[in-house]
Scaffold this motif. Structure first.
Motif, PDB file in Angstrom:
ATOM      1  N   MET A  43      30.481 -49.617 -21.671  1.00 19.32           N
ATOM      2  CA  MET A  43      30.037 -50.888 -21.426  1.00 19.32           C
ATOM      3  C   MET A  43      28.644 -50.757 -20.606  1.00 19.32           C
ATOM      4  O   MET A  43      28.704 -49.997 -19.626  1.00 19.32           O
ATOM      5  CB  MET A  43      31.046 -51.889 -20.740  1.00 19.32           C
ATOM      6  N   LEU A  44      27.919 -51.541 -21.011  1.00 21.55           N
ATOM      7  CA  LEU A  44      26.351 -51.434 -20.349  1.00 21.55           C
ATOM      8  C   LEU A  44      26.357 -52.559 -19.209  1.00 21.55           C
ATOM      9  O   LEU A  44      26.700 -53.825 -19.395  1.00 21.55           O
ATOM     10  CB  LEU A  44      25.310 -51.581 -21.349  1.00 21.55           C
ATOM     11  N   LYS A  45      25.505 -52.072 -18.196  1.00 24.68           N
ATOM     12  CA  LYS A  45      25.127 -53.428 -17.156  1.00 24.68           C
ATOM     13  C   LYS A  45      24.416 -54.453 -17.638  1.00 24.68           C
ATOM     14  O   LYS A  45      23.342 -54.344 -18.290  1.00 24.68           O
ATOM     15  CB  LYS A  45      24.746 -52.574 -16.118  1.00 24.68           C
ATOM     16  N   ALA A  46      24.608 -55.541 -17.221  1.00 24.40           N
ATOM     17  CA  ALA A  46      23.916 -56.781 -17.665  1.00 24.40           C
ATOM     18  C   ALA A  46      23.826 -57.720 -16.167  1.00 24.40           C
ATOM     19  O   ALA A  46      24.567 -57.559 -15.431  1.00 24.40           O
ATOM     20  CB  ALA A  46      24.357 -57.386 -18.681  1.00 24.40           C
ATOM     21  N   ASP A  47      22.944 -58.546 -16.376  1.00 25.65           N
ATOM     22  CA  ASP A  47      22.763 -59.656 -15.248  1.00 25.65           C
ATOM     23  C   ASP A  47      22.496 -61.134 -16.108  1.00 25.65           C
ATOM     24  O   ASP A  47      22.617 -61.073 -17.245  1.00 25.65           O
ATOM     25  CB  ASP A  47      21.766 -59.270 -14.293  1.00 25.65           C
ATOM     26  N   THR A  48      22.168 -62.063 -15.241  1.00 27.80           N
ATOM     27  CA  THR A  48      22.052 -63.283 -15.761  1.00 27.80           C
ATOM     28  C   THR A  48      20.688 -63.184 -16.743  1.00 27.80           C
ATOM     29  O   THR A  48      20.517 -63.942 -17.525  1.00 27.80           O
ATOM     30  CB  THR A  48      21.601 -64.475 -14.485  1.00 27.80           C
ATOM     31  N   ASP A  53      21.083 -61.689 -24.073  1.00 31.64           N
ATOM     32  CA  ASP A  53      20.883 -60.958 -25.094  1.00 31.64           C
ATOM     33  C   ASP A  53      22.168 -59.928 -25.662  1.00 31.64           C
ATOM     34  O   ASP A  53      22.282 -60.054 -26.709  1.00 31.64           O
ATOM     35  CB  ASP A  53      19.916 -59.848 -24.792  1.00 31.64           C
ATOM     36  N   PHE A  54      22.964 -59.592 -24.805  1.00 29.42           N
ATOM     37  CA  PHE A  54      24.083 -59.013 -25.110  1.00 29.42           C
ATOM     38  C   PHE A  54      25.019 -60.018 -25.941  1.00 29.42           C
ATOM     39  O   PHE A  54      25.601 -59.720 -26.766  1.00 29.42           O
ATOM     40  CB  PHE A  54      25.007 -58.358 -23.911  1.00 29.42           C
ATOM     41  N   ALA A  55      25.103 -61.262 -25.453  1.00 32.52           N
ATOM     42  CA  ALA A  55      25.890 -62.181 -26.082  1.00 32.52           C
ATOM     43  C   ALA A  55      25.656 -62.485 -27.455  1.00 32.52           C
ATOM     44  O   ALA A  55      26.187 -62.601 -28.435  1.00 32.52           O
ATOM     45  CB  ALA A  55      26.119 -63.577 -25.296  1.00 32.52           C
ATOM     46  N   ALA A  80      28.599 -52.343 -25.847  1.00 33.39           N
ATOM     47  CA  ALA A  80      27.246 -52.221 -26.703  1.00 33.39           C
ATOM     48  C   ALA A  80      27.428 -52.810 -28.063  1.00 33.39           C
ATOM     49  O   ALA A  80      28.550 -52.864 -28.578  1.00 33.39           O
ATOM     50  CB  ALA A  80      27.095 -50.540 -26.830  1.00 33.39           C
ATOM     51  N   PRO A  81      26.141 -53.220 -28.492  1.00 28.88           N
ATOM     52  CA  PRO A  81      26.132 -53.681 -29.512  1.00 28.88           C
ATOM     53  C   PRO A  81      26.399 -52.871 -30.728  1.00 28.88           C
ATOM     54  O   PRO A  81      26.291 -51.480 -30.690  1.00 28.88           O
ATOM     55  CB  PRO A  81      24.489 -53.976 -29.877  1.00 28.88           C
TER      56      PRO A  81
END
Length: 107
Positions: A43-48, A53-55, A80-81
């Motif tokens: 799983m990759l780190k994301a923020d607001t 983009d991940f969604a 990850a996509p």
């Protein structure tokens, strides 16, 4: 995924360090956490800024039911996509997003 496979997958970002974390692995670039591997899932780190983009890519956010009050807890990590787990070139833009999110989280 073994540490060499992780290093290969993130090669487009640059060298990564893999450390034990939460019974899994934390993946770091330049001392910034960019991903975790838990129960065989990367799983990759994301923020607001990057979560949309991940969604949009069909990824899912790591959530769990908290022991206190049974509320759903959302963590700042996303699957990850499709295709990114099999191809370092496909992973590179996502790894960069994760690194940028990690840098922002550290400020």
């Amino acid at each position: 995924m073994d540490n060499d496979a992780i290093a290969d997958l993130f090669s487009g970002l640059g060298p990564v360090q893999v450390k034990k974390l939460f019974g899994g692995k934390g993946i770091y670039h330049n001392g910034v956490i960019v991903a975790v591997e838990l129960r065989g899932e990367l799983m990759l780190k994301a923020d607001t800024e990057t979560a949309p983009d991940f969604a949009a890519a069909g990824c899912t956010q790591w959530t769990y039911t908290g022991s206190r009050h049974g509320k759903l807890v959302a963590m700042p990590y996303w699957t990850a996509p499709d295709g990114a787990l099999d191809d370092a070139d496909a992973m590179t833009p996502w790894a960069r997003k994760a690194y940028e999110a990690g840098l922002r989280a550290g400020k």
